[in-house]
Design an enzyme around this catalytic site. Structure first.
Site, mmCIF file in Angstrom:
data_model
loop_
_atom_site.group_PDB
_atom_site.id
_atom_site.type_symbol
_atom_site.label_atom_id
_atom_site.label_comp_id
_atom_site.label_asym_id
_atom_site.label_seq_id
_atom_site.Cartn_x
_atom_site.Cartn_y
_atom_site.Cartn_z
ATOM 1 N N GLY A 12 6.031 -12.769 7.675
ATOM 2 C CA GLY A 12 7.557 -12.784 6.937
ATOM 3 C C GLY A 12 6.448 -14.357 6.299
ATOM 4 O O GLY A 12 6.801 -15.495 5.585
ATOM 5 N N ALA A 18 7.976 -20.272 6.123
ATOM 6 C CA ALA A 18 6.448 -19.933 6.086
ATOM 7 C C ALA A 18 5.974 -20.798 5.510
ATOM 8 O O ALA A 18 5.054 -22.594 6.222
ATOM 9 C CB ALA A 18 6.135 -18.927 6.183
ATOM 10 N N LYS A 151 14.635 -18.407 15.770
ATOM 11 C CA LYS A 151 16.705 -17.598 16.031
ATOM 12 C C LYS A 151 16.943 -17.468 14.218
ATOM 13 O O LYS A 151 16.309 -17.773 13.085
ATOM 14 C CB LYS A 151 17.241 -19.225 15.464
ATOM 15 N N GLY A 184 11.386 -30.032 19.227
ATOM 16 C CA GLY A 184 10.173 -30.291 18.643
ATOM 17 C C GLY A 184 10.379 -31.943 18.380
ATOM 18 O O GLY A 184 9.131 -32.852 17.468
ATOM 19 N N GLU A 219 24.741 -32.475 6.896
ATOM 20 C CA GLU A 219 23.326 -33.108 5.637
ATOM 21 C C GLU A 219 24.975 -33.283 4.115
ATOM 22 O O GLU A 219 25.648 -32.471 4.562
ATOM 23 C CB GLU A 219 23.344 -30.761 5.653
ATOM 24 N N ASP A 238 24.420 -21.230 13.442
ATOM 25 C CA ASP A 238 23.640 -21.932 12.821
ATOM 26 C C ASP A 238 22.959 -23.529 13.422
ATOM 27 O O ASP A 238 21.592 -23.511 13.106
ATOM 28 C CB ASP A 238 23.472 -22.337 11.720
ATOM 29 N N HIS A 243 20.578 -25.836 18.809
ATOM 30 C CA HIS A 243 20.005 -27.015 17.975
ATOM 31 C C HIS A 243 20.591 -28.695 18.810
ATOM 32 O O HIS A 243 20.458 -29.305 19.966
ATOM 33 C CB HIS A 243 20.647 -27.709 16.605
ATOM 34 N N ARG A 378 18.818 -42.189 17.040
ATOM 35 C CA ARG A 378 19.074 -41.345 15.634
ATOM 36 C C ARG A 378 17.774 -40.415 15.585
ATOM 37 O O ARG A 378 16.945 -40.653 15.237
ATOM 38 C CB ARG A 378 19.188 -42.933 14.656
HETATM 39 C C1 BG6 Z 1 18.449 -25.091 10.769
HETATM 40 C C2 BG6 Z 1 19.549 -23.992 10.567
HETATM 41 O O1 BG6 Z 1 17.175 -24.092 11.988
HETATM 42 O O2 BG6 Z 1 18.050 -26.386 10.716
HETATM 43 C C3 BG6 Z 1 19.759 -25.174 8.764
HETATM 44 O O3 BG6 Z 1 19.300 -22.900 9.869
HETATM 45 C C4 BG6 Z 1 19.266 -26.079 8.429
HETATM 46 O O4 BG6 Z 1 20.812 -24.341 8.269
HETATM 47 C C5 BG6 Z 1 18.299 -26.554 9.747
HETATM 48 O O5 BG6 Z 1 19.714 -27.039 7.713
HETATM 49 C C6 BG6 Z 1 18.317 -27.967 9.345
HETATM 50 O O6 BG6 Z 1 16.880 -29.081 10.336
HETATM 51 P P1 BG6 Z 1 16.039 -30.198 9.825
HETATM 52 O O7 BG6 Z 1 14.943 -30.047 10.712
HETATM 53 O O8 BG6 Z 1 15.891 -30.152 9.011
HETATM 54 O O9 BG6 Z 1 17.715 -31.048 10.759
#
Ligand code: BG6
Length: 492
Positions: A12, A18, A151, A184, A219, A238, A243, A378
């Site tokens: 990919g 990537a 994922k 990570g 976000e 998601d 997470h 945070r």
């Molecule tokens: C991804 C989700 O796993 O994590 C996304 O699929 C999300 O929708 C992203 O925007 C957020 O990651 P980070 O590291 O920018 O907080």
């Protein structure tokens, strides 16, 4: 060591992940000399491109860290020299044979032993054929082969089990690295350090002192361009099932016997199993709608052309979770995640009980959340840890206010010490360290927790509460928290 080489292949390679994350992370590791000189990086994708075209495409996404050496351009050149592009189909073993040959030809120049790492940065619908073809046709014949899977690992318990067993046909669990990039992140790795190396937190870390825990992710952008993927998953799959649940598990688990991968993951699995099944009453769903902002129109979720008309897919969810064990009995864990909200932020907020007694009641007022201690981790942006305390405002009178003991990463540590999550995780794969990867039983428990809820939402076609793009989310989240006498701290 001389005679050993490392080949990393990204499936990919022309995709977004990537380009934005995986290849820049590999480059940064190379730049900081964490990878052997004998490293080769292969990109594999369907698009027809020459090696040179691929390199040109990648070049602009390679980050140059500000460094004393100041020789980033040279490092980019030498990194690009180590890159190769192979185009092929994802379901044709012949094309994987060609990849194997391309890898072998490079490895032959470098020594006898070669480790191979395959990164599956591809849509879930092709995980299985790619993993199978790669394992069958491209396994290293001289060294180890490790596979990194991104994922989503399935959509529910059943599909996740199917995926696990299809992968297990060709890949040992030991060589499978399920990435959850939140693990990570610097601040998330620090949760365990904070908890288990500071005696002052140890006695506080339970229902005896903690009133509630909030795990919030927001976000300030929508699903722009990713609607096709997103609509099939929704915000719970998601970011919450993975997470945020991971963050909660690290926060709430018992002390592991050691820092070994198996010990840590044993504790995470155990605490996830103690989470009470989630009731629909404790869940609020939302979806963002368009909003006019001056002369700009901010698009609603349904305005995305890749989203099916009338979709009820939640782009926001808030829920109250409970861990039925001795440490956490009765403590609400409030989780909240949403897209297209007013800011981009992720944090864990721990609200403590207020101090008993009446000594300073007059000065502090009675609203408990205004004067109880709070510890905030945070995660991003502006990584920091702060502890909210009551303290006297200097002067002749006796006035109290809340102040923060504040550890700001930006001022305390240099930026170079904040590697991207993908960097840390890819290096862990090179080193065979599985502490920050999801074990199969952990994945299974995470799906067991969320699958019944997802099924109810989808079978009953539950309608999400609409909230305007850029707002604080649906008002229902506020009511949910107040049912537990909680106020969301991130929207104060
Ligand atoms: C991804 C989700 O796993 O994590 C996304 O699929 C999300 O929708 C992203 O925007 C957020 O990651 P980070 O590291 O920018 O907080």
């Amino acid at each position: 060591a001389k005679g050993e080489s490392l080949s990393i292949c990204v499936f990919g390679a022309s995709g977004d992940l990537a380009k934005k994350k995986v290849l820049p992370a590999i480059f940064s590791l190379y730049y900081d000399r964490h990878l052997p000189e004998n490293v080769r990086v292969f990109g594999y994708a369907r698009s027809k491109m020459t090696n040179e075209e691929f390199k040109e495409k990648i070049r602009e996404s390679l980050p140059c860290r500000i460094s004393a050496a100041g020789n980033c351009d040279d490092v980019i050149e030498s990194f690009l020299e180590r890159m190769h592009y192979v185009s092929g189909l994802y379901d044709d073993p012949k094309d994987f044979k060609a990849l194997d040959q391309a890898m072998a030809a490079e490895e032959a120049k470098m020594g006898k032993k070669a480790m191979r790492i395959f990164y599956l940065s591809i849509p879930p619908s092709i995980f299985v054929p790619v993993a199978q073809n790669a394992a069958r046709e491209c396994s290293s014949s001289t060294g180890e082969t490790r596979v990194i899977v991104e994922k989503p690992f399935g959509r529910d318990l059943e599909s996740s089990r199917e995926l696990t067993s299809s992968l297990a046909e060709v890949l040992a669990e030991e060589n499978t690295y399920r990435i959850d990039h939140y693990l990570g992140k610097e601040l998330i790795e620090n949760i365990t350090v904070l908890r288990f190396s500071n005696i002052m937190f140890q006695p506080l870390w339970s229902r005896a002192y903690i009133r509630n825990v909030q795990i919030c992710f927001s976000e300030n952008f929508g699903t722009e361009g990713r609607g096709g993927y997103f609509d099939n998953y929704g915000i719970i799959r998601d970011v919450m099932q993975n997470h945020l649940l991971q963050v909660m598990a690290l926060f709430a688990m018992e002390e592991p016997a050691s820092l070994d991968a198996e010990d840590i993951r044993d504790e995470k699995v155990k605490v996830i199993r103690c989470i009470r099944p989630i009731e629909m009453d404790n869940v609020v769903l939302g979806q963002y709608k368009g909003r006019r902002d001056g002369d700009k129109q901010l698009p609603g979720y349904l305005d995305d052309e890749t989203v099916p008309p009338g979709s009820k897919c939640p782009t926001f969810a808030a829920m109250a979770l409970f861990i039925d064990n001795a440490r956490w009995d009765g403590v609400p864990f409030l989780m909240k995640a949403g897209k297209a909200l007013h800011k981009r932020q992720a944090e864990i907020r721990i609200q403590f009980h207020h101090a008993p007694g009446k000594l300073y009641k007059k000065q502090l007022g009675s609203a408990s959340e205004m004067n109880s201690n709070e510890l905030v981790i945070r995660i991003q942006p502006d990584e920091s840890i702060y502890l909210r305390l009551n303290s006297k405002i200097p002067g002749l009178g006796m006035r109290l206010d809340q102040t923060d003991l504040d550890l700001q990463y930006k001022t305390k540590f240099s930026e170079a010490n904040l590697p991207d999550a993908y960097e840390r995780l890819i290096l862990d794969v090179v080193q065979g360290d599985k502490r920050l990867f999801i074990r199969n039983d952990e994945l299974e428990e995470a799906w067991k927790l969320f699958t019944p809820l997802l099924k109810t939402i989808e079978d009953d076609q539950m309608a999400p509460e609409l909230y305007p793009y850029g707002s604080r989310g649906p008002i229902g989240a506020h009511y949910l928290a107040s049912r537990y006498n909680v106020r969301w701290g991130d929207t104060y």
